[in-house]
Design a protein around this motif. Structure first.
Motif, PDB file in Angstrom:
ATOM      1  N   VAL A  31       3.173   1.126   2.962  1.00  0.00           N
ATOM      2  CA  VAL A  31       3.016   0.283   1.772  1.00  0.00           C
ATOM      3  C   VAL A  31       1.623  -0.340   1.817  1.00  0.00           C
ATOM      4  N   PHE A  32       1.169  -0.764   0.668  1.00  0.00           N
ATOM      5  CA  PHE A  32      -0.145  -1.405   0.592  1.00  0.00           C
ATOM      6  C   PHE A  32       0.004  -2.780  -0.035  1.00  0.00           C
ATOM      7  N   GLU A  33      -0.968  -3.629   0.226  1.00  0.00           N
ATOM      8  CA  GLU A  33      -0.932  -4.997  -0.276  1.00  0.00           C
ATOM      9  C   GLU A  33      -0.862  -5.017  -1.798  1.00  0.00           C
ATOM     10  N   GLY A  34       0.088  -5.764  -2.323  1.00  0.00           N
ATOM     11  CA  GLY A  34       0.266  -5.871  -3.766  1.00  0.00           C
ATOM     12  C   GLY A  34       1.237  -4.864  -4.344  1.00  0.00           C
ATOM     13  N   GLN A  35       1.710  -3.898  -3.541  1.00  0.00           N
ATOM     14  CA  GLN A  35       2.626  -2.880  -4.042  1.00  0.00           C
ATOM     15  C   GLN A  35       3.980  -3.485  -4.373  1.00  0.00           C
ATOM     16  N   LEU A  36       4.576  -3.028  -5.484  1.00  0.00           N
ATOM     17  CA  LEU A  36       5.902  -3.486  -5.871  1.00  0.00           C
ATOM     18  C   LEU A  36       6.930  -2.858  -4.939  1.00  0.00           C
ATOM     19  N   LEU A  37       7.698  -3.718  -4.268  1.00  0.00           N
ATOM     20  CA  LEU A  37       8.683  -3.235  -3.296  1.00  0.00           C
ATOM     21  C   LEU A  37      10.115  -3.336  -3.803  1.00  0.00           C
ATOM     22  N   ALA A  38      10.415  -4.366  -4.577  1.00  0.00           N
ATOM     23  CA  ALA A  38      11.788  -4.570  -5.036  1.00  0.00           C
ATOM     24  C   ALA A  38      11.802  -5.470  -6.265  1.00  0.00           C
ATOM     25  N   ARG A  39      12.923  -5.445  -6.961  1.00  0.00           N
ATOM     26  CA  ARG A  39      13.124  -6.333  -8.105  1.00  0.00           C
ATOM     27  C   ARG A  39      14.427  -7.100  -7.933  1.00  0.00           C
ATOM     28  N   ILE A  40      14.393  -8.358  -8.377  1.00  0.00           N
ATOM     29  CA  ILE A  40      15.568  -9.226  -8.341  1.00  0.00           C
ATOM     30  C   ILE A  40      15.918  -9.597  -9.778  1.00  0.00           C
ATOM     31  N   HIS A  41      17.199  -9.485 -10.100  1.00  0.00           N
ATOM     32  CA  HIS A  41      17.632  -9.845 -11.453  1.00  0.00           C
ATOM     33  C   HIS A  41      18.144 -11.285 -11.463  1.00  0.00           C
TER      34      HIS A  41
END
Length: 208
Positions: A31-41
């Protein structure tokens, strides 16, 4: 055989309360800095964003309607004022003619019929001028009223836009981004699980 372990591990917390919606990366992936890893609803934040968006669209529509109405009102006021100026010229000519005919009548130089004709023409011109002047005044008052209402609505639009942007920022906070470059080691919750800021290690990233 041997086990390779990270010397330094960065724990990524859940930024907000809600249900874990989805992951974008798998353990073992870089992974790289700033990459989207997850979403929370977060239902509350999303509802607030939708309400703010609806308010923004409503006020934007009101501004567009007022702008169109103001353009039409200005055109109507311009026409009404031009008509009032034309009728005023006719009225002034009729007034001067009436004054002259009245002087001649008082001097006995013209018949009453001629004088009455001039008086009736003067009264008709006066009434027409007053009516047209009143319409022009009403048209100009409408322009002033619409201008004031448009200014107030534009101010409201700025506040509504700011509220919408704030709601969007809060919703954007439900996205979990990588704070560093590294390799994703572990995910401590599954999609659908409740999470919150108290969960300090939603994700674990090896940086060394």
């Amino acid at each position: 055989p041997g086990a390779i372990r990270a010397r330094h591990v960065v724990a990524v917390p859940a930024p907000v309360e809600g249900l874990l919606e989805q992951y974008m990366v798998q353990p073992g992936q870089e992974v790289f800095e700033g990459q989207l890893l997850a979403r929370i609803h977060n239902e509350g934040l999303e509802a607030a964003r939708q309400a703010a968006q609806a308010d923004l669209e409503r006020v934007e529509g009101r501004v567009r309607a007022l702008e169109s109405a103001l353009i039409a009102a200005r055109l109507e006021a311009s026409r009404a004022r031009a008509e009032a100026e034309r009728v005023r010229d006719d009225y002034e000519r009729a007034a001067k003619n009436f004054e002259r005919q009245q002087f001649l009548f008082n001097e006995g130089a013209i018949a009453r019929m001629v004088f009455e004709k001039a008086r009736k023409a003067f009264e008709a011109a006066r009434q027409q001028y007053e009516a047209v002047e009143n319409l022009a005044g009403l048209a100009e008052d409408r322009v002033a009223s619409l201008t004031k209402e448009l200014d107030n609505t534009r101010q409201q639009l700025e506040k509504t836009r700011a509220a919408f942007e704030e709601a969007q920022q809060k919703v954007a906070a439900t996205e979990v981004h990588s704070p560093v470059n590294g390799i994703l080691l572990a995910r401590t919750r599954q999609p659908g699980d409740p999470v919150g800021p108290q969960l300090t290690d939603l994700l674990q990233i090896a940086v060394d």
